[in-house]
Design a protein around this motif. Structure first.
Motif, PDB file in Angstrom:
ATOM      1  N   MET A   1       0.849  -1.173   0.000  1.00 40.57           N
ATOM      2  CA  MET A   1       0.000   0.000   0.000  1.00 40.57           C
ATOM      3  C   MET A   1       0.889   1.228   0.000  1.00 40.57           C
ATOM      4  O   MET A   1       1.894   1.266   0.677  1.00 40.57           O
ATOM      5  N   GLY A   2       0.489   2.204  -0.777  1.00 40.80           N
ATOM      6  CA  GLY A   2       1.317   3.374  -0.967  1.00 40.80           C
ATOM      7  C   GLY A   2       1.035   4.489   0.015  1.00 40.80           C
ATOM      8  O   GLY A   2       0.336   4.321   1.004  1.00 40.80           O
ATOM      9  N   ALA A  76      -3.701   3.587   5.258  1.00 39.82           N
ATOM     10  CA  ALA A  76      -2.895   3.066   4.157  1.00 39.82           C
ATOM     11  C   ALA A  76      -3.794   3.048   2.924  1.00 39.82           C
ATOM     12  O   ALA A  76      -4.887   2.484   2.949  1.00 39.82           O
ATOM     13  N   GLU A  77      -3.341   3.663   1.859  1.00 39.06           N
ATOM     14  CA  GLU A  77      -4.153   3.846   0.655  1.00 39.06           C
ATOM     15  C   GLU A  77      -3.573   3.089  -0.531  1.00 39.06           C
ATOM     16  O   GLU A  77      -2.362   3.093  -0.745  1.00 39.06           O
ATOM     17  N   THR A  78      -4.466   2.463  -1.293  1.00 37.94           N
ATOM     18  CA  THR A  78      -4.102   1.847  -2.560  1.00 37.94           C
ATOM     19  C   THR A  78      -5.089   2.327  -3.609  1.00 37.94           C
ATOM     20  O   THR A  78      -6.295   2.100  -3.460  1.00 37.94           O
ATOM     21  N   ARG A  79      -4.588   2.977  -4.632  1.00 42.14           N
ATOM     22  CA  ARG A  79      -5.463   3.429  -5.716  1.00 42.14           C
ATOM     23  C   ARG A  79      -5.785   2.230  -6.581  1.00 42.14           C
ATOM     24  O   ARG A  79      -4.900   1.503  -7.015  1.00 42.14           O
ATOM     25  N   LEU A  80      -7.079   1.999  -6.816  1.00 39.89           N
ATOM     26  CA  LEU A  80      -7.517   0.864  -7.619  1.00 39.89           C
ATOM     27  C   LEU A  80      -7.650   1.239  -9.096  1.00 39.89           C
ATOM     28  O   LEU A  80      -7.341   0.432  -9.963  1.00 39.89           O
ATOM     29  N   MET A  85     -10.477   3.939  -4.676  1.00 41.86           N
ATOM     30  CA  MET A  85      -9.293   3.673  -3.873  1.00 41.86           C
ATOM     31  C   MET A  85      -9.681   2.854  -2.657  1.00 41.86           C
ATOM     32  O   MET A  85     -10.795   2.971  -2.162  1.00 41.86           O
ATOM     33  N   LYS A  88      -7.144   1.260   4.161  1.00 39.70           N
ATOM     34  CA  LYS A  88      -7.189   0.502   5.412  1.00 39.70           C
ATOM     35  C   LYS A  88      -6.918   1.484   6.549  1.00 39.70           C
ATOM     36  O   LYS A  88      -5.938   2.233   6.511  1.00 39.70           O
ATOM     37  N   THR A 110     -11.507  -1.619   6.468  1.00 36.99           N
ATOM     38  CA  THR A 110     -11.061  -1.305   5.122  1.00 36.99           C
ATOM     39  C   THR A 110     -12.237  -0.680   4.391  1.00 36.99           C
ATOM     40  O   THR A 110     -13.370  -1.177   4.475  1.00 36.99           O
TER      41      THR A 110
END
Length: 143
Positions: A1-2, A76-80, A85, A88, A110
């Motif tokens: 996660m970025g 914690a972010e993850t772009r989909l 996005m 968590k 999440t």
């Protein structure tokens, strides 16, 4: 996660503030007109108007068990893709009961957020713990 974007940080700072108020409309405004809610008990589709009706009951329950604050410990972010996005969130929930030491419990969830122009809303929420069971394990349910 970025890394967490400013927009997501701001969204969750506002969410954290809104859940601490007695104004369910402010919380509900951060959710889609309908959204998915999941937890250890399963998954359900929730309509915003039903969610709005349930929020005061939820707030009353948590007040009765001594919840005084829910604060974000981490994001914690993850772009989909361009519109969605996954975020968590680790929450710290502080409970205070008369004549007892405060209890701080860590919980996580999440969220999938949908971004449309200037609007960002929660369209999916997964609570990783059963909060009712957790409150019971902490000995916070009224007798």
């Amino acid at each position: 996660m970025g890394q967490v974007s400013d927009r997501v940080s701001k969204f969750f700072a506002e969410y954290e503030q809104n859940i601490s108020t007695a104004e369910p409309e402010r919380v509900a405004a951060q959710y889609g007109d309908s959204f998915m809610f999941a937890g250890p008990q399963g998954v359900q589709v929730v309509k915003k108007e039903d969610f709005l009706k349930a929020l005061p009951k939820r707030e009353g329950f948590f007040k009765a068990v001594g919840l005084t604050a829910s604060t974000i410990q981490s994001l914690a972010e993850t772009r989909l893709d361009d519109s969605y996005m996954l975020v968590k969130v680790t929450w710290l929930m502080r409970f205070e009961k008369e004549e007892a030491q405060p209890i701080v419990a860590e919980n996580s969830a999440t969220y999938i957020l949908q971004q449309q122009e200037d609007l960002m809303q929660i369209v999916f929420q997964l609570d990783h713990q059963d909060l009712m069971k957790r409150v019971q394990e902490l000995g916070l349910l009224p007798t």
